[in-house]
Design a protein around this motif. Structure first.
Motif, PDB file in Angstrom:
ATOM      1  N   GLY A 263       0.739  -1.193  -0.145  1.00 54.81           N
ATOM      2  CA  GLY A 263       0.035   0.024  -0.009  1.00 54.81           C
ATOM      3  C   GLY A 263       0.777   1.208   0.118  1.00 54.81           C
ATOM      4  N   ASP A 264       0.244   2.360  -0.024  1.00 55.36           N
ATOM      5  CA  ASP A 264       0.752   3.583   0.040  1.00 55.36           C
ATOM      6  C   ASP A 264       1.708   3.871   1.235  1.00 55.36           C
ATOM      7  N   THR A 265       2.766   4.438   0.907  1.00 56.48           N
ATOM      8  CA  THR A 265       3.757   4.710   1.952  1.00 56.48           C
ATOM      9  C   THR A 265       3.368   5.672   3.213  1.00 56.48           C
ATOM     10  N   LEU A 266       2.603   6.717   2.683  1.00 52.47           N
ATOM     11  CA  LEU A 266       2.204   7.741   3.757  1.00 52.47           C
ATOM     12  C   LEU A 266       1.164   6.979   4.541  1.00 52.47           C
ATOM     13  N   VAL A 267       0.187   6.290   4.035  1.00 51.36           N
ATOM     14  CA  VAL A 267      -0.932   5.708   4.617  1.00 51.36           C
ATOM     15  C   VAL A 267      -0.474   4.457   5.533  1.00 51.36           C
ATOM     16  N   ARG A 268       0.469   3.898   5.099  1.00 50.42           N
ATOM     17  CA  ARG A 268       1.319   2.767   6.021  1.00 50.42           C
ATOM     18  C   ARG A 268       1.759   3.566   7.143  1.00 50.42           C
ATOM     19  N   TYR A 269       2.404   4.636   7.074  1.00 54.18           N
ATOM     20  CA  TYR A 269       3.430   5.297   7.895  1.00 54.18           C
ATOM     21  C   TYR A 269       2.104   5.892   9.056  1.00 54.18           C
ATOM     22  N   LEU A 270       1.109   6.470   8.595  1.00 49.34           N
ATOM     23  CA  LEU A 270       0.027   7.184   9.875  1.00 49.34           C
ATOM     24  C   LEU A 270      -0.631   5.852  10.282  1.00 49.34           C
ATOM     25  N   GLN A 271      -1.005   5.027   9.666  1.00 52.29           N
ATOM     26  CA  GLN A 271      -1.768   3.867  10.178  1.00 52.29           C
ATOM     27  C   GLN A 271      -0.968   3.198  11.236  1.00 52.29           C
ATOM     28  N   SER A 272       0.442   3.217  11.054  1.00 51.08           N
ATOM     29  CA  SER A 272       1.105   2.595  12.097  1.00 51.08           C
ATOM     30  C   SER A 272       1.244   3.157  13.314  1.00 51.08           C
ATOM     31  N   VAL A 273       1.058   4.727  13.454  1.00 46.87           N
ATOM     32  CA  VAL A 273       1.235   5.417  14.754  1.00 46.87           C
ATOM     33  C   VAL A 273      -0.242   5.353  15.290  1.00 46.87           C
ATOM     34  N   PHE A 274      -1.203   4.981  14.681  1.00 45.75           N
ATOM     35  CA  PHE A 274      -2.679   4.950  15.133  1.00 45.75           C
ATOM     36  C   PHE A 274      -2.916   3.587  15.746  1.00 45.75           C
ATOM     37  N   VAL A 275      -2.183   2.510  15.324  1.00 43.25           N
ATOM     38  CA  VAL A 275      -2.131   1.341  16.053  1.00 43.25           C
ATOM     39  C   VAL A 275      -1.189   0.936  16.839  1.00 43.25           C
ATOM     40  N   LYS A 276      -0.183   1.986  17.298  1.00 46.92           N
ATOM     41  CA  LYS A 276       0.879   2.056  18.137  1.00 46.92           C
ATOM     42  C   LYS A 276       1.829   0.802  17.728  1.00 46.92           C
ATOM     43  N   LYS A 277       2.161   0.972  16.273  1.00 51.76           N
ATOM     44  CA  LYS A 277       3.194  -0.073  15.652  1.00 51.76           C
ATOM     45  C   LYS A 277       4.220   1.006  14.974  1.00 51.76           C
ATOM     46  N   SER A 278       4.525   2.108  15.655  1.00 49.70           N
ATOM     47  CA  SER A 278       5.375   3.161  14.779  1.00 49.70           C
ATOM     48  C   SER A 278       6.658   2.480  14.764  1.00 49.70           C
ATOM     49  N   ALA A 279       7.281   1.776  15.462  1.00 54.91           N
ATOM     50  CA  ALA A 279       8.424   1.329  15.713  1.00 54.91           C
ATOM     51  C   ALA A 279       8.831  -0.166  14.922  1.00 54.91           C
ATOM     52  N   ASP A 280       7.842  -0.512  14.416  1.00 59.32           N
ATOM     53  CA  ASP A 280       7.738  -1.960  13.916  1.00 59.32           C
ATOM     54  C   ASP A 280       7.756  -1.784  12.421  1.00 59.32           C
ATOM     55  N   PRO A 281       8.817  -2.391  11.894  1.00 56.36           N
ATOM     56  CA  PRO A 281       9.392  -2.250  10.283  1.00 56.36           C
ATOM     57  C   PRO A 281       8.376  -2.934   9.736  1.00 56.36           C
ATOM     58  N   GLU A 282       7.613  -3.810  10.252  1.00 53.17           N
ATOM     59  CA  GLU A 282       6.402  -4.693   9.255  1.00 53.17           C
ATOM     60  C   GLU A 282       5.319  -3.647   8.907  1.00 53.17           C
ATOM     61  N   TYR A 283       4.993  -2.661   9.879  1.00 48.34           N
ATOM     62  CA  TYR A 283       3.903  -1.737   9.674  1.00 48.34           C
ATOM     63  C   TYR A 283       4.414  -0.444   9.220  1.00 48.34           C
TER      64      TYR A 283
ATOM     65  N   ALA B  83       4.184   9.052  20.956  1.00 51.94           N
ATOM     66  CA  ALA B  83       3.100   8.886  20.082  1.00 51.94           C
ATOM     67  C   ALA B  83       2.172   7.503  20.622  1.00 51.94           C
ATOM     68  N   ASP B  84       2.770   6.403  21.141  1.00 51.07           N
ATOM     69  CA  ASP B  84       2.081   5.548  21.920  1.00 51.07           C
ATOM     70  C   ASP B  84       1.255   6.086  23.135  1.00 51.07           C
ATOM     71  N   GLU B  85       1.963   6.902  23.735  1.00 53.80           N
ATOM     72  CA  GLU B  85       1.326   7.505  25.082  1.00 53.80           C
ATOM     73  C   GLU B  85       0.131   8.400  24.592  1.00 53.80           C
ATOM     74  N   ILE B  86       0.098   8.996  23.754  1.00 54.93           N
ATOM     75  CA  ILE B  86      -1.108   9.953  23.022  1.00 54.93           C
ATOM     76  C   ILE B  86      -2.113   8.908  22.658  1.00 54.93           C
ATOM     77  N   MET B  87      -1.825   7.836  22.013  1.00 54.82           N
ATOM     78  CA  MET B  87      -2.858   6.965  21.367  1.00 54.82           C
ATOM     79  C   MET B  87      -3.619   6.269  22.492  1.00 54.82           C
ATOM     80  N   THR B  88      -2.783   5.824  23.834  1.00 56.66           N
ATOM     81  CA  THR B  88      -3.189   5.221  24.764  1.00 56.66           C
ATOM     82  C   THR B  88      -4.328   6.108  25.442  1.00 56.66           C
TER      83      THR B  88
END
Length: 336
Positions: free
Chosen positions: A223-243, A257-262
């Protein structure tokens, strides 16, 4: 008669919720990958270099330059409130504090908040252009800077649009385009140079609508790189290269980011528990519960629209003075 509204709960679910996102939006390390994907001049740049092109408030402080998040407008125009507006430089700009373009980031929790989001996005871009003109003199038009506005949309998105982005830019087309194919090499070069000059002058408005997905499973590798990046932040996976395609770079903002999403999740869960508790206490049937939920959603949408347009006084009239006549009038105004 309106039910009494828990003002503290309202602040948590609306105002504080929005503030938490704005806190993240002001971080240059969060903005870097977004700018890289929407600004053509940034696409080939390292993220660390992009950070340096986002003007900051105080020296090297990790806060985007706030070029006035409140726009009072001209004449009878209503106030416009932006989530975050940053001034940015193009690579190679010699003067460090010169703004070459303006960047706006907006959080939109609902795809259908009571008004067309794409039209509001175009309106915001237009206001960002208009506010640059001071005396409406001839010199002012030449000084207009491009504007970029990115809207992150979270809920109520049709499946056909989920996990995608939709971009709009001003573009022109010459009536000589077909005819120019038969020009001599010299004449064609002159024509293309003239058209390129027009293109550079009209290239002022850029709108990007990012539609995230409620179900992220199985989509993290494509999928789109920008969408993948933002989606990873919102599911608290920003440090996971798979996401996240920028996982290594994002490690520095993972905790924030994780604290804010929590915290955001806590607000949502608290609101759900309040709804469940009220339903249990009243012993309402499922159908009535659905009606109450729809009524609460309707009121939230109205308050959100009023807040975005700076009409907090009308919220106070409804909450404090139980002004049902005003409430019904506003429902009609916003087609809710």
């Amino acid at each position: 008669m309106l039910k009494p509204i828990d003002m503290q709960a309202l602040k948590e679910s609306e105002y504080t919720y929005d503030q938490k996102f704005k806190q993240l939006f002001q971080n240059k390390k969060f903005l870097g990958p977004i700018l890289k994907n929407v600004v053509a001049e940034y696409k080939g740049l390292p993220l660390e270099e992009i950070e340096g092109l986002i003007l900051s408030v105080k020296g090297d402080e990790e806060v985007a330059a706030n070029i006035g998040s409140e726009d009072v407008g001209k004449g009878e125009e209503a106030k416009t409130f932006y989530d975050v507006v940053a001034g940015c430089r193009y690579p190679g700009t010699e003067e460090t504090f010169v703004v070459d373009f303006y960047f706006d980031m907006e959080m939109q929790r609902e795809n259908n908040p009571g008004y067309p989001v794409p039209k509001r996005g175009v309106y915001y871009c237009s206001r960002m252009l208009s506010r640059q003109l001071t005396h409406m003199g001839q010199a002012d038009y030449g000084a207009l800077k491009p504007v970029y506005s990115v809207w992150i949309i979270l809920n109520g998105i049709p499946k056909a649009l989920q996990y995608s982005r939709y971009e709009v830019s001003l573009a022109g087309k010459s009536s000589l385009e077909v005819k120019s194919r038969s020009y001599s090499a010299k004449r064609k070069q002159q024509y293309e140079r003239a058209v390129s000059s027009l293109d550079s002058q009209i290239d002022l408005l850029h709108l990007c609508l990012v539609y995230l997905a409620e179900d992220f499973t199985g989509r993290e590798r494509a999928g789109d790189t920008l969408v993948r990046y933002l989606q990873s932040v919102f599911v608290k996976k920003s440090a996971d290269p798979e996401y996240n395609p920028y996982a290594e770079y994002s490690r520095s903002i993972q905790k924030e980011a994780d604290e804010i999403m929590t915290i955001v999740g806590m607000f949502e869960e608290r609101a759900e528990r309040r709804g469940e508790r009220r339903g249990e206490e009243r012993g309402e049937r499922r159908g009535l519960m659905r009606g109450v939920k729809q009524g609460e959603d309707r009121l939230k949408k109205l308050f959100r629209c009023l807040k975005q347009e700076g009409r907090e006084e009308e919220i106070n009239q409804i909450v404090i003075y139980d002004n049902t006549q005003l409430l019904e009038k506003l429902y009609t105004e916003y087609h809710l």
